[in-house]
Motif scaffolding. Structure first.
Motif, short mmCIF file in Angstrom:
data_model
loop_
_atom_site.label_atom_id
_atom_site.label_comp_id
_atom_site.label_asym_id
_atom_site.label_seq_id
_atom_site.Cartn_x
_atom_site.Cartn_y
_atom_site.Cartn_z
N ILE A 240 -14.30 -3.67 6.68
CA ILE A 240 -13.55 -2.42 6.80
C ILE A 240 -14.21 -1.33 5.96
O ILE A 240 -14.40 -0.19 6.42
CB ILE A 240 -12.08 -2.62 6.34
CG1 ILE A 240 -11.35 -3.52 7.35
CG2 ILE A 240 -11.36 -1.29 6.22
CD1 ILE A 240 -9.96 -3.92 6.92
N HIS B 36 -17.59 -0.37 7.53
CA HIS B 36 -17.36 0.29 8.83
C HIS B 36 -16.88 1.73 8.63
O HIS B 36 -17.40 2.66 9.26
CB HIS B 36 -16.33 -0.51 9.64
CG HIS B 36 -16.00 0.12 10.96
ND1 HIS B 36 -14.81 0.77 11.21
CD2 HIS B 36 -16.70 0.18 12.12
CE1 HIS B 36 -14.81 1.21 12.45
NE2 HIS B 36 -15.95 0.86 13.04
N ASP B 37 -15.92 1.92 7.75
CA ASP B 37 -15.39 3.27 7.53
C ASP B 37 -16.48 4.20 7.00
O ASP B 37 -16.55 5.38 7.38
CB ASP B 37 -14.21 3.22 6.54
CG ASP B 37 -12.97 2.59 7.17
OD1 ASP B 37 -12.00 2.30 6.45
OD2 ASP B 37 -13.00 2.36 8.40
N LYS B 38 -17.33 3.65 6.16
CA LYS B 38 -18.42 4.46 5.59
C LYS B 38 -19.38 4.91 6.70
O LYS B 38 -19.78 6.08 6.77
CB LYS B 38 -19.16 3.60 4.56
CG LYS B 38 -20.22 4.31 3.75
CD LYS B 38 -20.79 3.37 2.69
CE LYS B 38 -22.28 3.19 2.94
NZ LYS B 38 -22.90 2.12 2.16
N ALA C 285 -17.95 7.52 9.11
CA ALA C 285 -17.99 8.87 8.53
C ALA C 285 -19.36 9.50 8.76
O ALA C 285 -19.48 10.73 8.88
CB ALA C 285 -17.67 8.80 7.04
N THR D 215 -4.74 -2.20 13.28
CA THR D 215 -5.98 -1.50 13.65
C THR D 215 -7.08 -2.52 13.88
O THR D 215 -7.27 -3.44 13.07
CB THR D 215 -6.38 -0.55 12.51
OG1 THR D 215 -5.30 0.34 12.26
CG2 THR D 215 -7.62 0.25 12.87
N THR E 222 -15.93 2.08 18.09
CA THR E 222 -16.29 3.49 18.34
C THR E 222 -17.14 3.60 19.61
O THR E 222 -17.90 4.54 19.77
CB THR E 222 -17.07 4.05 17.14
OG1 THR E 222 -18.12 3.12 16.78
CG2 THR E 222 -16.16 4.26 15.93
#
Lengths: 504, 140
Positions: free
Chosen positions: A9, A12-14, A17, A229, A254
Motif C-alpha cells: 500500500i 503503491h500510493d507513492k 502520486a 479498497t 490504475t
C-alpha cells in the motif's frame, strides 16, 4: 505473495502520486504508448514482488526492430518499467468452453445468473443506500440496463423477467433503480470509471406482487463483509455464472482499459475507462472472467468486495473490474455493501490475510491433468471433467447434503492419500478408510451429486459413472495411468468409455 | 419361489455361480428387509423401477430370447443399480456396506455387458473355463 500488504500500500500510493508526471513525460516522448499505470511487474508471465510503471503499447516489438529513440527506458525515476501490448477488453464474446450456471436459486445468492432482454450476466452482491434499510442487488449497467434500459425495468433470475402479477412465474426479482456506464466521449470532469447499476429487490415496496428472499453470501465464497479498497498484489476470487469460481491476483488498480461493448459497432459503443482493477487469473484457471460473468464482484481474502467485474480479455484470460469505492459513490449513489459481521473477528474457513489455501492438492491435480492431456482418450476424459468440475466443487463446498456425504465417506482423506502417492510413489493408496472403501465414496457421491446438481451434471453422472468406478478400481498411482488410458477407449461420438483390453 | 429355484439351479451349475450365490445368500436377507421396511430404500427401489426390472430379469433367466430391457420408463438398469447401491450402503449394516464396496463394480459391469440372466449364466461358464475352475471342485 510474502510481500506484506502494508508495504504494498505504501509503495503503491507513492508511485500513484508520481503517475501523472510519468504519463505526461513518457506519452509525449513516445507516441506509441497507449497508457501507463502502476502495477506488479511481470517476468515471463509470472508476477514478481515489485512494482513497475506498466507501459501499454499498441504493438510490442523486439528491441532489434526499434530505433534507439523508440526504446522505452528500463527505469523512470528509479522505478522499473514493464512493457506490455495493450489489451482490448470485451464485455461480450464467445464462451464455448464453459457450461453456464443457469439454475434458479431461492434465496438469491451473489454469483447467480441475471437476465435482461437478450443478454445474461451475474448478480454481484447485495447493497443498500446508506441510512436506508432496503436491499438492492449490484451488477453492471450493461447486464441489467444495456442500451435501452431505464429505471423501473424488471430484472429476471434466472430467466427473463415477466410482468409482476400474483399468478405469474415470479422470475422477476428486482426493479432497476439507477445505472452508469462509460461512453465513447465522456464529458469533461466526468471520466468513465464505472459500468454499474443497482436494482431494488422485490417485496420491499407496497404493491410488490412477490417477495424475494436473499442471503448475503456469494456461491463458493461465503458470507460477505462489506467492501474494501483493492490493493495490487492481493489474492482475490470471484463467482460468475459462466466460469463460476475463479481465483486471481490484482496486478494494478490504475489500469486504463479500452472496452468494446458491441464488436460490430466499436465507433458507437467503445469506451475507455480509467483507474480500473486489472486481475490476472491464478494457475489452474483458464481465465478469470468470461462473457456472462459480468456483474460479478471480486472479493479479497477477508470476503470484502473490492471490485465490480465488467470485462475480460479472451487472449490472456485477464479481467477488468471497477474499483468498488468508485461504484458505491458514483453519481451520488452513496451505497454500501452489506456486511455479515465484523471483518477479521472470526477467520473465514481458516484463511490468513492475503493467502488463499489451495482448493485441492495442486501438484496431484496438475500432474493428473498433464497425464490426461497426453492422449486423445485422456483429453476426452479431461474435457468431461472440466465441464463439470466447477459445479462439483461448488456443491461440495456449499451444498450441505453433498458436503456431509463427501466428509462422512472420507473424501478429503482419500484425496490426501492420492496426492501423497503422487509425491511419494511408495506411499500406498488405501482401499478403505474408517470402514469406507473408495468405491463406497464414489457410489455415494454419484448419488448426491446427481440429485443436487444440474441437469448437465446428472447426465454426465449417468453416462460416465461406471467408467469412473472402473478407472478408480484399477488406478494405482500416476504411473499406472498410461496403461489405464490405453485400456479405456473414449468414443468421441457417444462419449462413452469402453474397456478395450484386459491386462493380466 | 418356483422361479427362484429354477434360477438357483442354473446358478450353481458353475463354480463362479456358486461363489455368486454365496455372496447373495450373505446379503439377501438384509437387502430384502431394507427394501420392504426401510422407507428410503423402498422409495428408491420403486421410483427406479426395481420391481419391473426384477420381473424382466426373472423371465430372462427362464425363457429363451427374453432380454432385460436397458431402460424402463426413462430409468436405465445401471442407474437403478447405482442408486440402490447408494441407498443400501447408507442404510444397511457395516457388513452390507463393505460388501457393496467390494462387489458392486462386478454387478454393474455384469449388468452392462449381459442382456439377460441366461447370458450371465453363460458368462459364468466362460469364466470357469478361463480360470480353469472345475464345476464340481473349486479349481483344477
Amino acid at each position: 505473495m510474502a510481500w506484506s500488504k502494508q508495504d504494498r500500500i505504501i509503495t503503491h500510493d507513492k508511485l500513484v502520486a508520481m503517475l501523472p508526471s510519468v504519463r505526461k513525460h513518457l506519452m509525449k516522448k513516445f507516441p506509441s504508448i497507449i497508457s501507463i499505470d502502476v502495477g506488479i511487474k511481470e517476468v515471463n508471465g509470472k508476477l514478481k514482488e515489485e512494482f513497475a510503471f506498466r507501459i501499454h503499447l499498441k504493438e510490442k516489438k523486439a528491441l532489434s526492430e526499434l530505433k534507439s529513440s523508440e526504446i522505452i527506458p528500463k527505469e523512470i525515476k528509479g522505478i522499473q518499467t514493464d512493457v506490455h501490448k495493450a489489451r482490448i477488453f470485451k464485455a461480450s464474446g464467445n464462451v464455448d468452453n464453459f457450461i453456464p450456471d443457469e439454475n434458479s436459486y431461492s434465496p438469491l445468492w451473489g454469483g447467480v445468473q441475471l437476465k435482461f432482454g437478450g443478454g445474461s450476466g451475474t448478480l454481484g452482491c447485495f447493497v443498500k443506500v446508506k441510512g436506508d434499510t432496503k436491499i438492492h442487488l449490484l451488477s453492471n449497467h450493461h447486464v441489467i440496463m444495456s442500451v435501452k434500459g431505464k429505471a423501473g425495468d424488471l430484472i429476471g433470475h434466472p430467466g427473463a423477467a415477466t410482468e409482476d402479477c400474483c399468478c405469474c412465474d415470479g422470475s422477476s426479482i428486482a426493479k432497476v433503480v439507477a445505472g452508469k456506464v462509460g461512453v465513447l466521449t465522456p464529458p469533461a470532469g466526468d471520466p468513465n470509471i464505472v459500468d454499474a447499476a443497482y436494482a431494488i429487490l422485490q417485496g420491499q415496496t407496497a404493491g410488490d406482487a412477490i417477495k424475494v428472499l436473499y442471503t448475503n453470501k456469494i456461491i463458493s465464497i461465503g458470507p460477505i463483509f462489506g467492501s474494501a479498497t483493492p490493493v495490487p498484489g492481493s489474492k482475490v476470487r470471484k463467482r460468475g455464472r459462466t466460469t463460476r469460481y475463479t481465483e486471481g491476483t490484482i496486478k494494478s488498480c490504475t489500469l486504463t482499459a479500452t472496452v468494446t461493448y458491441h464488436e460490430k459497432k466499436p465507433e458507437e459503443y467503445d469506451a475507455v475507462y480509467s483507474n480500473q482493477v486489472d486481475i490476472n487469473q491464478d494457475a489452474g484457471f483458464d481465465c478469470y472472467l468470461a462473457k456472462g460473468d459480468s456483474g460479478s464482484v471480486t472479493v479479497n481474502t477477508l470476503n470484502q468486495v473490492v471490485g465490480l467485474n465488467f470485462a475480460g480479455d479472451a487472449a490472456t484470460g485477464t479481467g477488468a473490474a471497477n474499483c468498488i469505492d468508485d461504484v458505491l459513490n458514483v453519481a451520488g449513489w452513496n451505497l454500501e455493501v452489506l456486511s455479515s459481521g465484523t471483518v477479521g473477528a472470526i477467520p473465514i474457513s481458516g484463511m490468513q490475510a492475503d493467502a488463499i489455501p489451495a482448493a485441492r492438492p495442486s501438484t496431484f491435480v496438475q500432474r493428473m491433468e498433464a497425464k490426461l492431456k497426453q492422449t486423445p482418450n485422456g483429453q476426452g476424459m479431461l474435457d468431461i471433467i472440466n465441464q463439470n468440475k466447477s459445479e462439483v466443487l461448488d456443491l461440495i463446498n456449499d451444498n450441505r447434503e453433498v458436503k456431509v456425504a463427501w466428509n462422512r465417506y472420507q473424501g478429503p482423506h482419500f484425496i490426501g492419500h492420492l496426492a501423497k502417492n503422487a509425491r511419494e510413489k511408495n506411499h500406498p493408496i488405501p482401499k478403505e478408510l474408517n470402514g469406507y472403501s473408495f468405491q463406497n465414496l464414489l457410489i455415494k457421491m454419484s448419488d448426491v451429486l446427481e440429485r443436487n446438481g444440474s441437469y448437465q451434471l446428472a447426465q454426465s453422472i449417468e453416462d460416465y459413472s461406471l467408467s469412473v468406478f472402473n478407472f478408480a478400481d484399477e488406478y494405482n498411482g500416476l504411473d499406472s495411468m498410461d496403461n489405464l488410458l490405453d485400456k479405456y477407449e473414449f468414443c468421441p461420438n457417444c462419449g462413452q468409455m469402453n474397456k478395450t483390453k484386459n491386462y493380466a | 419361489m418356483y422361479r427362484l429355484e429354477l434360477l438357483e439351479i442354473q446358478l450353481i451349475k458353475t463354480t463362479t455361480g456358486r461363489r455368486v450365490r454365496t455372496i447373495i445368500e450373505e446379503q439377501a436377507e438384509e437387502v430384502m428387509m431394507l427394501i420392504n421396511k426401510n422407507r428410503n430404500v423402498t422409495l428408491v427401489w420403486h421410483r427406479n423401477k426395481g420391481p419391473q426390472f426384477i420381473a424382466k430379469a426373472y423371465e430372462s433367466g427362464i425363457k429363451d430370447n427374453i432380454e432385460i430391457p436397458p431402460e424402463i420408463e426413462g430409468i436405465k438398469l445401471n442407474t437403478l443399480l447405482r442408486r440402490i447401491a447408494a441407498v443400501l450402503q447408507e442404510h444397511g449394516s457395516p457388513f452390507l456396506k463393505k460388501a457393496i464396496g467390494k462387489h458392486s463394480l462386478m454387478v454393474f459391469n455384469t449388468a452392462k455387458k449381459n442382456k439377460s440372466l441366461k447370458a450371465i449364466f453363460e458368462e459364468f461358464k466362460t469364466m470357469d473355463q478361463q480360470f480353469n475352475l472345475d464345476s464340481n471342485n473349486e479349481s483344477v
